[in-house]
Design a protein around this motif. Sequence first.
Motif, PDB file in Angstrom:
ATOM      1  N   LYS A 326      26.031  17.682  34.970  1.00 47.17           N
ATOM      2  CA  LYS A 326      24.578  17.826  34.806  1.00 47.17           C
ATOM      3  C   LYS A 326      24.203  17.912  33.332  1.00 47.17           C
ATOM      4  CE  LYS A 326      20.659  20.519  36.572  1.00 47.17           C
ATOM      5  NZ  LYS A 326      19.990  20.672  35.277  1.00 47.17           N
ATOM      6  N   SER A 329      24.488  14.633  31.553  1.00 43.03           N
ATOM      7  CA  SER A 329      23.416  13.697  31.915  1.00 43.03           C
ATOM      8  C   SER A 329      22.110  14.006  31.196  1.00 43.03           C
ATOM      9  CB  SER A 329      23.179  13.734  33.427  1.00 43.03           C
ATOM     10  OG  SER A 329      22.546  14.948  33.813  1.00 43.03           O
ATOM     11  N   GLU A 330      22.053  15.114  30.472  1.00 44.27           N
ATOM     12  CA  GLU A 330      20.831  15.520  29.774  1.00 44.27           C
ATOM     13  C   GLU A 330      20.997  15.444  28.260  1.00 44.27           C
ATOM     14  OE1 GLU A 330      20.101  19.413  31.293  1.00 44.27           O
ATOM     15  OE2 GLU A 330      19.393  18.707  33.246  1.00 44.27           O
ATOM     16  N   SER A 377      23.043  15.481  42.249  1.00 47.70           N
ATOM     17  CA  SER A 377      21.845  14.864  42.810  1.00 47.70           C
ATOM     18  C   SER A 377      21.652  13.435  42.313  1.00 47.70           C
ATOM     19  CB  SER A 377      20.612  15.694  42.447  1.00 47.70           C
ATOM     20  OG  SER A 377      20.390  15.639  41.048  1.00 47.70           O
ATOM     21  N   ARG A 378      20.762  12.712  42.990  1.00 46.11           N
ATOM     22  CA  ARG A 378      20.451  11.330  42.597  1.00 46.11           C
ATOM     23  C   ARG A 378      19.906  11.294  41.176  1.00 46.11           C
ATOM     24  NH1 ARG A 378      15.538   8.835  42.742  1.00 46.11           N
ATOM     25  NH2 ARG A 378      14.663  10.448  44.111  1.00 46.11           N
ATOM     26  N   GLN A 379      19.055  12.267  40.808  1.00 49.92           N
ATOM     27  CA  GLN A 379      18.478  12.278  39.461  1.00 49.92           C
ATOM     28  C   GLN A 379      19.551  12.415  38.393  1.00 49.92           C
ATOM     29  OE1 GLN A 379      17.406  14.056  42.027  1.00 49.92           O
ATOM     30  NE2 GLN A 379      15.309  13.314  42.385  1.00 49.92           N
ATOM     31  N   MET A 382      21.521   9.137  38.074  1.00 50.85           N
ATOM     32  CA  MET A 382      20.754   8.098  37.377  1.00 50.85           C
ATOM     33  C   MET A 382      20.706   8.372  35.874  1.00 50.85           C
ATOM     34  SD  MET A 382      16.901   6.692  38.060  1.00 50.85           S
ATOM     35  CE  MET A 382      16.212   5.399  37.012  1.00 50.85           C
ATOM     36  N   LYS A 383      20.425   9.602  35.489  1.00 51.29           N
ATOM     37  CA  LYS A 383      20.343   9.936  34.066  1.00 51.29           C
ATOM     38  C   LYS A 383      21.697   9.769  33.381  1.00 51.29           C
ATOM     39  CE  LYS A 383      17.980  13.466  32.721  1.00 51.29           C
ATOM     40  NZ  LYS A 383      17.515  14.860  32.574  1.00 51.29           N
ATOM     41  N   LYS A 386      21.870   6.082  32.779  1.00 49.89           N
ATOM     42  CA  LYS A 386      20.783   5.622  31.906  1.00 49.89           C
ATOM     43  C   LYS A 386      21.007   6.020  30.450  1.00 49.89           C
ATOM     44  CE  LYS A 386      15.737   5.580  31.643  1.00 49.89           C
ATOM     45  NZ  LYS A 386      14.480   6.039  32.271  1.00 49.89           N
ATOM     46  N   LEU A 431      22.303   4.531  44.049  1.00 51.54           N
ATOM     47  CA  LEU A 431      20.902   4.839  43.729  1.00 51.54           C
ATOM     48  C   LEU A 431      19.949   4.012  44.588  1.00 51.54           C
ATOM     49  CD1 LEU A 431      21.216   4.881  39.823  1.00 51.54           C
ATOM     50  CD2 LEU A 431      21.288   6.837  41.392  1.00 51.54           C
ATOM     51  N   ASP A 435      15.694   1.791  41.360  1.00 50.60           N
ATOM     52  CA  ASP A 435      16.432   2.344  40.220  1.00 50.60           C
ATOM     53  C   ASP A 435      17.645   1.486  39.903  1.00 50.60           C
ATOM     54  OD1 ASP A 435      14.624   4.433  40.133  1.00 50.60           O
ATOM     55  OD2 ASP A 435      15.848   5.762  41.378  1.00 50.60           O
TER      56      ASP A 435
END
Length: 478
Positions: A326, A329-330, A377-379, A382-383, A386, A431, A435
């Motif tokens: 997590k 991904s940020e 999670s999906r978010q 994706m991040k 991305k 995804l 997306d």
Amino acid sequence: MQRSPTLKKRQRINTASSSVNATIDPGFNHRDTTAAVSSSLPRRNSFLSPIPGGFNDASTADVLLRLFLEDSDASSSTEDLSDEVQVYLHSSVLCKAKYFSTLLSDRWCKDDRNTVKKMNLGVSHSTGSMRSHLIVLQLLYADDLCAEIVSVSYAVSILHVAVKLLFEDCVKQCLRFLEAVPWNEEEEELIVNLMPILSEDESNELLARVISSRSDSCEQMLHNLLISAKQNHPNVAPVKAFVARLLREFSSRESARRVLENAFMMSLKVVKGSLEEYSSPDFRGDHNETEAIQRLNLHTALTNGKHLMWIVERMIELRVADVAVKEWSEQASFAADLQRAFQDDAWRNIVPGLPTVVLKCTSKLASAVVSGSILVSRQVRMKLVKDWLPVLIVCKDNASPVLPSHKHALHSPMSLYLELEETFLRIISTLPMDDAQELLQQCLSFSTRDSEDCPHLITAFNTWFRRATRPPLPTHLS
């Protein structure tokens, strides 16, 4: 009782002491200390043999002590002693134990001084075996208790009886011995079980060896070990291997999780800070000073990046990497700094391995997501793609040329790029269609002149088109 000359008395005590020594075997290491001590002692005939002027000498004794079993559990097949034993003792010696000193005081003992005083002492399973009681009675005649107590099992077996009889010198010597010598795991459990019969002052030193004063001592120890593994030891690989084993075998997975998460955040912070300073320098001074600081920033990023990768491996191994995924991904700003850094040529001569380290961290976390060992999670999925897909593209576009013979080598940069490409494409397949469409279009750089060299990309697009052309599913009326 007639007193013998001092020299003669010391000689007799020494003789008694030698007899006690014969019953000691320091090599015993049994869970059942009663059986251990009993098996180390002579059989009944020799064990109760009188010592002239000392233990069990009827001709000079003024006390006849009857020991008897109070419960059947106190008996043992290894005792080789009757349920009742009588032994001749001397009041002047017995008074070393406060239990007997009280019983022999004028308040309780009204017998004629010229007669043999008869006393009874019950033996129960909770306070030691018959033989343990007889050993302590023998130790009353010992001149040097330090020389008598020479093994952990021996000290443990007699401590119960010494406490019961208030034989303080023996208790102190047993505790002093136990505090000073190593214990194996079985002996440690026996000693811990002794704590309830000891006073707070008596048990403090022993307790300090088995109970930490800090509730977070395990996590603090693991934290310090991780820091030590990070340092530039001459043999850093064996140190890291050892710490990794400790983490695997540690009993509390949650404690290991907290320690690893803390170490991950600390290393990531250092790597991010170093790249941020390198990408957006704000230096004063001449060019040489600026270049030196830039080199330092890059080396700091590489060193901590390697440790970060090792931390990630440990987290994945223990299946506690969900927070790391997590957090990774940020890191949009961190990924942007990496892109700017890798578009320059400076890193090639200073830290050529930095892109590989960063992409390995990404690849390991992404692979854990794809395998299902880390569920996010999906978010987050994706991040993760991305933000880090552009870093992969920049590294691949600006990488040093790879020789044809090394193109498919197991540990070559090209192998790493292909592995991460395939992993990203598999994450994209998890995804939603919209997306996935957006991210797949950014993956065209994975293609080569020969379409046979990029089957992972062909599969990803074919999967998307197959799903896009699927007929709508019939709606079910509620």
